[in-house]
Design a protein around this motif. Sequence first.
Motif, mmCIF file in Angstrom:
data_model
loop_
_atom_site.group_PDB
_atom_site.id
_atom_site.type_symbol
_atom_site.label_atom_id
_atom_site.label_comp_id
_atom_site.label_asym_id
_atom_site.label_seq_id
_atom_site.Cartn_x
_atom_site.Cartn_y
_atom_site.Cartn_z
ATOM 1 N N ASP A 86 0.841 -1.211 0.000
ATOM 2 C CA ASP A 86 0.000 0.000 0.000
ATOM 3 C C ASP A 86 0.874 1.259 0.000
ATOM 4 N N LYS A 87 2.028 1.152 0.690
ATOM 5 C CA LYS A 87 2.930 2.316 0.751
ATOM 6 C C LYS A 87 3.448 2.653 -0.650
ATOM 7 N N ILE A 88 3.779 1.610 -1.425
ATOM 8 C CA ILE A 88 4.257 1.838 -2.801
ATOM 9 C C ILE A 88 3.119 2.437 -3.632
ATOM 10 N N GLU A 89 1.945 1.799 -3.542
ATOM 11 C CA GLU A 89 0.818 2.254 -4.368
ATOM 12 C C GLU A 89 0.460 3.715 -4.099
ATOM 13 N N ASN A 90 0.511 4.109 -2.841
ATOM 14 C CA ASN A 90 0.076 5.461 -2.459
ATOM 15 C C ASN A 90 1.232 6.431 -2.274
ATOM 16 N N TYR A 91 2.410 6.047 -2.754
ATOM 17 C CA TYR A 91 3.602 6.885 -2.575
ATOM 18 C C TYR A 91 3.381 8.233 -3.259
ATOM 19 N N SER A 92 3.995 9.281 -2.706
ATOM 20 C CA SER A 92 3.748 10.604 -3.281
ATOM 21 C C SER A 92 4.623 10.886 -4.508
ATOM 22 N N LYS A 93 5.593 9.990 -4.783
ATOM 23 C CA LYS A 93 6.472 10.165 -5.952
ATOM 24 C C LYS A 93 6.323 8.929 -6.833
ATOM 25 N N PRO A 94 6.589 9.063 -8.134
ATOM 26 C CA PRO A 94 6.381 7.916 -9.022
ATOM 27 C C PRO A 94 7.335 6.755 -8.727
ATOM 28 N N ILE A 95 6.800 5.545 -8.759
ATOM 29 C CA ILE A 95 7.606 4.340 -8.536
ATOM 30 C C ILE A 95 7.428 3.409 -9.733
ATOM 31 N N ILE A 96 8.561 2.996 -10.312
ATOM 32 C CA ILE A 96 8.534 2.066 -11.445
ATOM 33 C C ILE A 96 9.161 0.746 -11.010
ATOM 34 N N GLY A 101 -1.935 -20.782 -11.908
ATOM 35 C CA GLY A 101 -0.632 -20.571 -11.267
ATOM 36 C C GLY A 101 0.501 -20.515 -12.275
ATOM 37 N N ASP A 102 0.171 -20.544 -13.559
ATOM 38 C CA ASP A 102 1.212 -20.575 -14.601
ATOM 39 C C ASP A 102 1.893 -19.214 -14.752
ATOM 40 N N MET A 103 3.149 -19.274 -15.192
ATOM 41 C CA MET A 103 3.873 -18.031 -15.481
ATOM 42 C C MET A 103 3.588 -17.617 -16.917
ATOM 43 N N ILE A 104 3.628 -16.320 -17.173
ATOM 44 C CA ILE A 104 3.566 -15.839 -18.550
ATOM 45 C C ILE A 104 4.861 -15.091 -18.850
ATOM 46 N N GLY A 105 5.210 -15.034 -20.125
ATOM 47 C CA GLY A 105 6.434 -14.337 -20.542
ATOM 48 C C GLY A 105 6.175 -12.844 -20.676
ATOM 49 N N ALA A 106 7.256 -12.102 -20.933
ATOM 50 C CA ALA A 106 7.171 -10.642 -20.980
ATOM 51 C C ALA A 106 6.245 -10.156 -22.104
ATOM 52 N N ASP A 107 6.324 -10.819 -23.264
ATOM 53 C CA ASP A 107 5.509 -10.330 -24.381
ATOM 54 C C ASP A 107 4.020 -10.533 -24.118
ATOM 55 N N GLU A 108 3.700 -11.686 -23.494
ATOM 56 C CA GLU A 108 2.299 -11.920 -23.151
ATOM 57 C C GLU A 108 1.845 -10.911 -22.085
ATOM 58 N N ALA A 109 2.744 -10.608 -21.151
ATOM 59 C CA ALA A 109 2.413 -9.628 -20.105
ATOM 60 C C ALA A 109 2.154 -8.257 -20.733
ATOM 61 N N LEU A 110 2.914 -7.946 -21.777
ATOM 62 C CA LEU A 110 2.711 -6.666 -22.470
ATOM 63 C C LEU A 110 1.343 -6.665 -23.152
ATOM 64 N N ASN A 111 1.052 -7.781 -23.770
ATOM 65 C CA ASN A 111 -0.217 -7.957 -24.443
ATOM 66 C C ASN A 111 -1.402 -7.844 -23.471
ATOM 67 N N TYR A 112 -1.221 -8.334 -22.260
ATOM 68 C CA TYR A 112 -2.249 -8.270 -21.215
ATOM 69 C C TYR A 112 -2.425 -6.859 -20.648
ATOM 70 N N GLY A 113 -1.404 -5.985 -20.884
ATOM 71 C CA GLY A 113 -1.415 -4.687 -20.195
ATOM 72 C C GLY A 113 -0.850 -4.786 -18.789
ATOM 73 N N LEU A 114 -0.223 -5.921 -18.508
ATOM 74 C CA LEU A 114 0.348 -6.121 -17.172
ATOM 75 C C LEU A 114 1.659 -5.351 -17.020
ATOM 76 N N VAL A 115 2.399 -5.210 -18.117
ATOM 77 C CA VAL A 115 3.587 -4.343 -18.092
ATOM 78 C C VAL A 115 3.421 -3.292 -19.192
ATOM 79 N N ASN A 116 4.063 -2.128 -18.973
ATOM 80 C CA ASN A 116 3.922 -1.025 -19.940
ATOM 81 C C ASN A 116 4.871 -1.166 -21.122
ATOM 82 N N HIS A 117 6.069 -1.707 -20.858
ATOM 83 C CA HIS A 117 7.085 -1.829 -21.902
ATOM 84 C C HIS A 117 7.896 -3.092 -21.672
ATOM 85 N N VAL A 118 8.422 -3.661 -22.777
ATOM 86 C CA VAL A 118 9.375 -4.771 -22.686
ATOM 87 C C VAL A 118 10.643 -4.329 -23.408
ATOM 88 N N VAL A 119 11.778 -4.477 -22.731
ATOM 89 C CA VAL A 119 13.052 -4.070 -23.344
ATOM 90 C C VAL A 119 14.095 -5.150 -23.082
#
Length: 258
Positions: free
Chosen positions: A93-103, A167-185
């Motif tokens: 909750d502290k991260i979510e409500n932090y007053s400065k941006p957290i990536i 409980g399965d893991m997804i890869g970065a590209d699928e996570a990007l597709n889901y909107g779970l991550v903003n960018h993959v690099v």
Amino acid sequence: MEAYRTILVDREGSTAILKINRESKLNALNATTLSELSNALDVLAKDSSVRGIIITGTGNKAFIAGADIQEFVGMNGEAAAQLAAKGQRDVMDKIENYSKPIIAAINGFALGGGLELALSAHIRVASSTAKLGLPEVSLGLIPGYGGTQRLPQLVGKGKAFEMIMTGDMIGADEALNYGLVNHVVDGAGLLRKCTELLERIYLRSPQAISKVINAVNAGFVDSKAGFQQEISLFGASFDTDEAKEGIEAFLEKRKPNF
Ligand code: COA
């Protein structure tokens, strides 16, 4: 700067880089790490020379491979609910409500509590080799650091149910597709990409950015009941034979028999 045992705090210009530093345990979150993270976040909140934070893991294998399963051994439901409540309040909750941006710079496995920590951040950037998942049900447990609430908020209920129930893991590209991550690099460019994003945010009004964080989060307050329910069900899952079997099986490096 404070001395920490399980995290590192680096500075690059106006950005603080918080690194979970338990590489041999894939940066799993134990009680010390959670309390050091909480403390570092408090210190950096007061430091006016810090305008944003990147959270990442040491090494190139894991961001955070979850809560430290070793600490679950013999834990009863009440203690587990307390653990979840404390972790949610002092870190997530502290991260979510932090007053400065957290990536969250997801440099490898982001599992269980690790993905939940990343979900609490305002923005997520993943390396192309990252793997993300909430594997708690394979331990006979449920997510306890906000995953049942924040994952559906981000990817929608259907995809969240699929990830949490399989409980399965997804890869970065699928996570990007889901909107779970903003960018993959590429892994080598991960921190640079996060820094570039923050530098763009630093061009804007800091008090306006704080208010944006506050306003966006205010739209989700009704789900507070969901977080409370998650805490009590997370606790209840510890009082089952399946959790005992799931945790033992992980530590004995074998498949659980449910
Ligand atoms: N808690 C405690 N220890 C953990 C951990 C966790 N969440 N995740 C990994 N580790 C430890 C392993 O026990 C191992 O320790 P050891 O060398 O002392 O035996 C070390 O980190 C390396 O992990 P290992 O499992 O050998 O690496 P791997 O490449 O074979 O597998 C994972 C990587 C991420 C697939 C596997 O570690 C895993 O499934 N971790 C648990 C993920 C999880 O369920 N998280 C949610 C917890 S609620």
